[in-house]
Design an enzyme around this catalytic site. Structure first.
Site, short mmCIF file in Angstrom:
data_model
loop_
_atom_site.label_atom_id
_atom_site.label_comp_id
_atom_site.label_asym_id
_atom_site.label_seq_id
_atom_site.Cartn_x
_atom_site.Cartn_y
_atom_site.Cartn_z
N GLN A 187 -2.93 3.45 -2.65
CA GLN A 187 -2.28 2.44 -1.47
C GLN A 187 -3.30 1.43 -1.71
O GLN A 187 -4.21 1.25 -2.32
CB GLN A 187 -3.42 3.14 -0.41
CG GLN A 187 -4.98 2.87 -0.29
CD GLN A 187 -5.49 4.20 0.84
OE1 GLN A 187 -4.44 5.27 1.19
NE2 GLN A 187 -6.72 3.96 1.20
N GLY A 188 -3.40 0.10 -1.22
CA GLY A 188 -4.08 -1.30 -1.48
C GLY A 188 -3.96 -1.59 0.17
O GLY A 188 -3.10 -1.26 1.04
N TYR A 189 -5.02 -2.78 0.15
CA TYR A 189 -4.83 -3.55 1.56
C TYR A 189 -4.92 -5.23 1.12
O TYR A 189 -4.65 -5.81 0.56
CB TYR A 189 -6.67 -3.58 1.77
CG TYR A 189 -6.88 -1.85 2.43
CD1 TYR A 189 -6.94 -1.84 3.61
CD2 TYR A 189 -7.27 -1.02 1.16
CE1 TYR A 189 -7.04 -0.06 3.70
CE2 TYR A 189 -7.87 0.10 1.58
CZ TYR A 189 -7.02 0.61 2.67
OH TYR A 189 -8.17 2.01 3.27
N ILE A 190 -4.09 -5.38 2.40
CA ILE A 190 -3.69 -6.99 2.85
C ILE A 190 -4.66 -7.75 3.39
O ILE A 190 -4.60 -7.13 4.30
CB ILE A 190 -2.40 -7.34 2.85
CG1 ILE A 190 -1.52 -7.18 2.09
CG2 ILE A 190 -1.85 -8.60 3.48
CD1 ILE A 190 0.67 -6.45 3.11
#
Length: 155
Positions: A27-30
């Site tokens: 997962q990643g974050y904007i």
């Protein structure tokens, strides 16, 4: 709209390992301008999700989660999300009708193991399994979005 009410704990031993098999999460974050709203892209196996979370008030926050095409999620993780990405294996263990999610982090957060439990209300009493250690609910360092900005191995 769903409200997430969650408590987080460090995991103090391996007694939980034989209870369930895990799934790989990536997962990643904007980044957002207000630095309060969280926008997350997550892949679990062949499933992908977009999640938007509001600011946490106490131990609660609004959460909106939607399935998205896997290829879109891969592209967003590769091109839109800040680094490092969060890599972990999540184990889900049900005890007393509550689902405990144990995250064994990999990559730049290797060595960190957290247990989270979602509640029906902020004052709900819970039984703490023998593998649950110190509560870190109010320590912002342990939020996944912050682990992406300041990985555990840099502490």
């Amino acid at each position: 709209m769903a409200i997430e009410i969650e408590r987080k704990f460090l995991v103090k031993n391996d007694d939980w390992r034989s209870l369930e098999s895990g799934k790989v999460y990536r997962q990643g974050y904007i980044l957002t301008q207000d630095k309060v709203t969280t926008i997350r892209i997550r892949i679990i196996g062949e499933d992908a999700y977009l999640t938007i979370k509001s600011k946490t008030e106490g131990i609660s926050r609004n959460e909106f989660e939607y399935p998205i095409p896997l290829e879109d999620a891969k592209m967003m993780l590769d091109t839109l999300c800040s680094r490092p990405l969060i890599e972990k294996i999540r184990y889900k263990i049900t005890i007393d009708n509550l689902v405990w999610e144990i995250d064994e982090f990999k990559g730049e957060n290797e060595g960190l193991i957290l247990a989270e439990v979602e509640l029906n209300d902020e004052n709900q009493e819970i039984f703490l399994p023998s593998w649950v250690g110190e509560e870190v609910t109010h320590d912002l360092r342990y939020y996944n979005v912050n682990l992406a900005k300041n990985p555990y191995q840099t502490w």
